[in-house]
Enzyme design. Structure first.
Site, PDB file in Angstrom:
ATOM      1  N   ARG A   1      56.909  45.369  64.860  1.00 14.48           N
ATOM      2  CA  ARG A   1      55.851  45.178  65.831  1.00 14.48           C
ATOM      3  C   ARG A   1      54.652  46.019  65.407  1.00 14.48           C
ATOM      4  O   ARG A   1      54.807  47.173  64.977  1.00 14.48           O
ATOM      5  CB  ARG A   1      56.301  45.558  67.242  1.00 14.48           C
TER       6      ARG A   1
ATOM      7  N   ASN B   1      66.882  34.692  63.328  1.00 18.03           N
ATOM      8  CA  ASN B   1      65.964  34.798  62.190  1.00 18.03           C
ATOM      9  C   ASN B   1      65.988  36.184  61.549  1.00 18.03           C
ATOM     10  O   ASN B   1      65.055  36.550  60.840  1.00 18.03           O
ATOM     11  CB  ASN B   1      64.540  34.416  62.606  1.00 18.03           C
TER      12      ASN B   1
ATOM     13  N   GLN C   1      48.135  39.219  69.116  1.00 24.61           N
ATOM     14  CA  GLN C   1      48.445  38.057  68.300  1.00 24.61           C
ATOM     15  C   GLN C   1      48.023  36.799  69.044  1.00 24.61           C
ATOM     16  O   GLN C   1      48.470  36.623  70.180  1.00 24.61           O
ATOM     17  CB  GLN C   1      49.941  37.999  67.957  1.00 24.61           C
TER      18      GLN C   1
ATOM     19  N   HIS D   1      52.128  36.074  61.703  1.00 20.77           N
ATOM     20  CA  HIS D   1      53.501  36.396  62.089  1.00 20.77           C
ATOM     21  C   HIS D   1      54.416  35.214  61.740  1.00 20.77           C
ATOM     22  O   HIS D   1      54.716  34.363  62.574  1.00 20.77           O
ATOM     23  CB  HIS D   1      53.564  36.704  63.583  1.00 20.77           C
TER      24      HIS D   1
END
Length: 387
Positions: free
Chosen positions: A285, A147, A314, A333
């Site tokens: 991050r 990705n 998260q 995210h």
């Protein structure tokens, strides 16, 4: 037979999709640089479907259960006594995603007596305590590059969104207004600006390549300097450190892994050296940026905008200051979990499992930790005792 514990994000609030906006995906069989996309022996899913949520199961159930393995899928990972904690104690394999990380702490690893393999369905294994994995001989793998381009596209989108003041302008339309002056009072052209990336690996370099046609100045810093031919091709200026680079930039994008060298890097001190009114994009991050320092920089005007889709923890709590700070373009995210990316990281997860069950070597580019040491891409990205 093995027990595979898979932690995925929840299904859509209105249920698992029965139809999709598009009927197919473009066929991509290799990444920039020549690495092939995942090559499992087979798949039991339709590319383009929602695979990263609980009901999607990464398309793994038929494959695993037909071979006698057990698959447990849950989104419950953070509360005391979570399904993740209950099932982890006898799991052989744990699969998690950066978007909904199941934090494999040293304490959890100590309780997981059977754990042999931790897979990141995506890129970025910092939710795994790598030192503890090394000490216990657990293999850590991720679907490297699956990705990277997805994230790079997200960075470009967020850069343009902040600079052109897109989100507030769109909100005026939703609210029924036509307030042109309000919209353009914070809108600029990206053309001619100086843009820099902290790290120029797969994602950072892809960002630079995609921004080059906008006629911007391009800068980068990285522990591994790019070949001179690439620097000349893109007109790149290399800096020894982020501290050296950011004073020259109107836009800074963070594309580095999280480790002790980068944690808290963008705090009050470094932010103060940036141009007043610079933009900061962070899809790497969250802990690379100091949470409260970012909020302060936006409220003071030192930063003109901050966008990203990485948070800590998260999922982020409802009172997280990044939800309410001014001039932000935050998303959950999602940058690396497009339906296109999901097809690749689901296929890559299956490829890793096929190799694991057949006791054949995993692709070197998938490895983070193996045989009690950093390995593959992990050895490139991390340093011993700096994991």
């Amino acid at each position: 037979m093995a027990k595979v514990l898979c932690v995925l994000y929840d299904d859509p609030v209105d249920g698992y999709p029965k139809t999709y906006a598009r009927d197919d995906l473009p066929r991509i069989d290799h990444y920039p640089g020549g690495q092939t996309t995942p090559t499992p022996q087979g798949i039991d899913f339709t590319p383009g479907q929602l695979l990263g949520s609980v009901s999607g199961e990464l398309g793994l159930r038929t494959f695993l259960e037909s071979r006698g393995h057990t698959l447990v899928v849950t989104s419950d990972k953070d509360r005391e006594g979570s399904v993740f904690d209950q099932e982890l104690v006898d799991a052989d394999v744990v699969i998690s995603q950066p978007f909904w990380p199941a934090y494999l702490t040293a304490e959890r690893i100590a309780k997981a007596e059977n754990l042999k393999l931790a897979i990141t369905a995506g890129i970025g294994s910092d939710h795994v305590d790598l030192d503890a994995a090394i000490a216990k001989g657990i293999t850590v793998a991720e679907v490297t590059y699956c990705n990277s381009i997805s994230v790079a596209e997200h960075v470009v989108m967020m850069t343009l969104s902040l600079v052109r003041n897109y989100l507030p302008s769109h909100q005026w339309v939703l609210d029924g207004g036509w307030n042109i002056a309000d919209c353009v009072a914070r809108s600029y052209d990206l053309e001619g600006m100086q843009v820099g990336t902290v790290a120029a690996g797969r994602i950072g370099l892809a960002v630079l390549r995609r921004l080059a046609p906008f006629d911007v100045g391009l800068h980068y810093t990285d522990r591994h300097r790019l070949p001179e031919s690439v620097e000349q091709e893109l007109g790149l200026t290399w800096h020894e450190s982020a501290a050296d680079m950011v004073p020259h930039c109107d836009v800074v994008t963070i594309n580095a892994p999280l480790h002790p060298e980068t944690e808290g890097l963008f705090g009050d001190e470094l932010l103060a050296t940036m141009k007043r009114g610079a933009y900061l994009i962070n899809t790497a991050r969250a802990k690379i940026a100091d949470r409260d320092a970012i909020d302060r920089a936006l409220r003071s005007g030192q930063l003109a905008g901050y966008a990203g889709d990485v948070w800590y923890p998260q999922p982020a709590p409802a009172d997280h200051p990044w939800r309410t700070m001014p001039h932000h373009g935050m998303t959950p995210h999602i940058s690396g979990s497009s339906l296109s990316a999901q097809a690749r990281y689901a296929a890559g997860t299956r490829e890793i499992l096929e190799s694991f069950f057949a006791d054949t070597p995993l692709r070197d580019e998938y490895l983070i930790v193996d045989k009690g040491a950093l390995a593959g891409v992990g050895a490139h990205s991390y340093s011993v005792k700096n994991t």
